[in-house]
Design a protein around this motif. Sequence first.
Motif, mmCIF file in Angstrom:
data_model
loop_
_atom_site.group_PDB
_atom_site.id
_atom_site.type_symbol
_atom_site.label_atom_id
_atom_site.label_comp_id
_atom_site.label_asym_id
_atom_site.label_seq_id
_atom_site.Cartn_x
_atom_site.Cartn_y
_atom_site.Cartn_z
ATOM 1 N N SER A 105 15.780 -23.544 43.622
ATOM 2 C CA SER A 105 16.736 -22.706 42.900
ATOM 3 C C SER A 105 16.000 -21.578 42.194
ATOM 4 C CB SER A 105 17.524 -23.557 41.890
ATOM 5 O OG SER A 105 16.659 -24.294 41.047
ATOM 6 N N LYS A 106 16.748 -20.694 41.528
ATOM 7 C CA LYS A 106 16.149 -19.513 40.897
ATOM 8 C C LYS A 106 16.616 -19.367 39.455
ATOM 9 C CE LYS A 106 15.890 -17.004 45.296
ATOM 10 N NZ LYS A 106 16.273 -15.754 46.016
ATOM 11 N N HIS A 107 16.735 -20.473 38.762
ATOM 12 C CA HIS A 107 17.336 -20.417 37.430
ATOM 13 C C HIS A 107 16.427 -19.769 36.388
ATOM 14 C CE1 HIS A 107 20.593 -22.341 39.209
ATOM 15 N NE2 HIS A 107 20.238 -23.600 39.049
ATOM 16 N N ASP A 108 15.115 -19.874 36.548
ATOM 17 C CA ASP A 108 14.226 -19.167 35.620
ATOM 18 C C ASP A 108 14.459 -17.666 35.732
ATOM 19 O OD1 ASP A 108 12.044 -18.710 33.810
ATOM 20 O OD2 ASP A 108 10.786 -18.243 35.539
ATOM 21 N N GLU A 109 14.497 -17.171 36.944
ATOM 22 C CA GLU A 109 14.758 -15.748 37.184
ATOM 23 C C GLU A 109 16.111 -15.341 36.608
ATOM 24 O OE1 GLU A 109 15.859 -13.003 41.064
ATOM 25 O OE2 GLU A 109 14.481 -14.701 41.314
ATOM 26 N N GLN A 110 17.105 -16.176 36.813
ATOM 27 C CA GLN A 110 18.454 -15.863 36.345
ATOM 28 C C GLN A 110 18.551 -15.850 34.824
ATOM 29 O OE1 GLN A 110 20.175 -19.046 38.568
ATOM 30 N NE2 GLN A 110 20.622 -17.794 40.368
ATOM 31 N N ILE A 111 17.895 -16.804 34.185
ATOM 32 C CA ILE A 111 17.933 -16.874 32.720
ATOM 33 C C ILE A 111 17.195 -15.689 32.106
ATOM 34 C CG2 ILE A 111 17.072 -18.168 30.727
ATOM 35 C CD1 ILE A 111 17.680 -20.746 32.338
ATOM 36 N N ILE A 112 16.005 -15.383 32.614
ATOM 37 C CA ILE A 112 15.240 -14.245 32.108
ATOM 38 C C ILE A 112 16.036 -12.954 32.282
ATOM 39 C CG2 ILE A 112 13.227 -12.789 32.538
ATOM 40 C CD1 ILE A 112 12.524 -15.233 30.952
ATOM 41 N N ALA A 113 16.668 -12.790 33.456
ATOM 42 C CA ALA A 113 17.454 -11.584 33.733
ATOM 43 C C ALA A 113 18.619 -11.465 32.758
ATOM 44 C CB ALA A 113 17.964 -11.611 35.167
ATOM 45 N N ALA A 114 19.295 -12.580 32.483
ATOM 46 C CA ALA A 114 20.439 -12.558 31.577
ATOM 47 C C ALA A 114 20.021 -12.205 30.153
ATOM 48 C CB ALA A 114 21.139 -13.909 31.597
ATOM 49 N N LEU A 115 18.930 -12.789 29.684
ATOM 50 C CA LEU A 115 18.464 -12.502 28.322
ATOM 51 C C LEU A 115 18.030 -11.045 28.186
ATOM 52 C CD1 LEU A 115 16.435 -15.754 27.508
ATOM 53 C CD2 LEU A 115 18.736 -15.143 26.732
ATOM 54 N N GLN A 116 17.356 -10.523 29.205
ATOM 55 C CA GLN A 116 16.929 -9.127 29.169
ATOM 56 C C GLN A 116 18.141 -8.199 29.192
ATOM 57 O OE1 GLN A 116 13.908 -7.755 28.645
ATOM 58 N NE2 GLN A 116 15.005 -5.793 28.607
ATOM 59 N N ALA A 117 19.129 -8.523 30.016
ATOM 60 C CA ALA A 117 20.318 -7.685 30.119
ATOM 61 C C ALA A 117 21.156 -7.751 28.844
ATOM 62 C CB ALA A 117 21.158 -8.127 31.312
ATOM 63 N N GLY A 118 21.184 -8.924 28.211
ATOM 64 C CA GLY A 118 21.882 -9.025 26.934
ATOM 65 C C GLY A 118 21.212 -8.167 25.886
ATOM 66 N N LYS A 119 19.895 -8.115 25.929
ATOM 67 C CA LYS A 119 19.141 -7.312 24.968
ATOM 68 C C LYS A 119 19.354 -5.815 25.192
ATOM 69 C CE LYS A 119 14.418 -6.274 23.457
ATOM 70 N NZ LYS A 119 12.971 -6.590 23.604
ATOM 71 N N ASP A 120 19.288 -5.369 26.461
ATOM 72 C CA ASP A 120 19.386 -3.923 26.698
ATOM 73 C C ASP A 120 20.823 -3.427 26.846
ATOM 74 O OD1 ASP A 120 20.246 -4.328 29.385
ATOM 75 O OD2 ASP A 120 18.199 -4.271 30.151
ATOM 76 N N GLY A 121 21.794 -4.357 26.809
ATOM 77 C CA GLY A 121 23.192 -3.948 26.823
ATOM 78 C C GLY A 121 23.815 -3.819 28.191
ATOM 79 N N SER A 122 23.059 -4.093 29.251
ATOM 80 C CA SER A 122 23.638 -3.984 30.594
ATOM 81 C C SER A 122 24.496 -5.191 30.946
ATOM 82 C CB SER A 122 22.533 -3.796 31.644
ATOM 83 O OG SER A 122 21.633 -4.890 31.628
#
Length: 397
Positions: A105-122
């Motif tokens: 699975s790719k949940h590490d990638e997905q979690i990191i992407a979500a946290l980064q996107a939440g931070k930058d507003g995307s």
Amino acid sequence: MKKRELKRIFAKFLMVGASVTLLTACNSGGETKEPAETTEETAPAEDAADDEATEEVNYAQVFEEAKTELDKAKEGKEVDFDKVTDLYTNNLQSLVQERDAELESKHDEQIIAALQAGKDGSMDKVVAKQVFDKLMQKVFYTTMKHEFTEAADNWADKEAVKAEVEEAKEFYAIIQSTVEKRDAAYETTMVDAIAGGFDEIDKAVEADDLLAFQLGKQVVDKTLIKTFYFAAGAIPNGYATKVATEAVKDEQMAKVVQAEGWAFYQSVSKYLANHAPEEAAFIEKQFDLQTDVKTVDAAQVNKAFVRGFAQTAIDEYKESMEAWGEDKSVITALEGALFIDVIGQDIQTLLGEEAYTQLTEQAQQYLEASKAKDKAAGEPVLKELEATLQSVIEKAK
């Protein structure tokens, strides 16, 4: 394992009643696989150090701290995403990466992407919170399953087995509140069923009964599958229904709910993808964050779940007959019965209460026949089970 013990196990579970890049990350790797039944040779010194470091992490505490910070988003407050990311990378990431490697699975990638996107507003901050929360719940669930596998693989070492079971209980405790919420919403007793499964596991360890351990494990596992199904696609309180309801009132809130449904679905997607790939793909698409929330059809999502789990039960029963006379036959017989229980309320709606009662009685009869290795008794019951489950599939189209 004595006949009355099998009946007790069965009775217990029957009582239960963003950006394109980011979206791709959060919707890829949905299908996961069971960990391979292999034993890898590793460097003992490094493993010991890694295990010691892992044991020092209080996963429940860190997870709660991260959620508390992310919950500020729901109150319109500023979220310290750097803090959450640090909590994740320093304490949780290694566990997620272990499960990713094991389950492809790719949940590490997905979690990191979500946290980064939440931070930058995307990505909406609340959506990011839900992706983190629900994917971590899946990781804790699959880690619990991993501990069960380790216990079975090391069955000859009772102390090691006990330690693995205790760790499984600790990971379950982190997600127990999710089970409690579904019990409250659907008036079921899944918390009790899981507790009963763990009781059987404990007794099996003391009695050195590996089959009883495997049966108790199935009760715990499949009751959690039922929990995640109730959260994602059951009617009337699943997230698919909530998406459809919110879509006509508040599209932004509907997108948040869609993210929750998608993340919850990841915990059961493997089973459906392995047994009913078309249904699995349809559900994945409905919950996909790129899908317009106004096009989500809750009724069709529910029917796809029902068809998928009914087919899963049929496949488990076929596997049981193929393994007749072995412990695997008994285990898969119970799995078939447990998947019937997952969609029990739906079957009652489709076929009526009397037909469902008869189906559960037949499931128990087949389980008993499998345990007794009485093929003459099991074969005719299996034909009736398969016929009824096939009718469920047809009525759920």
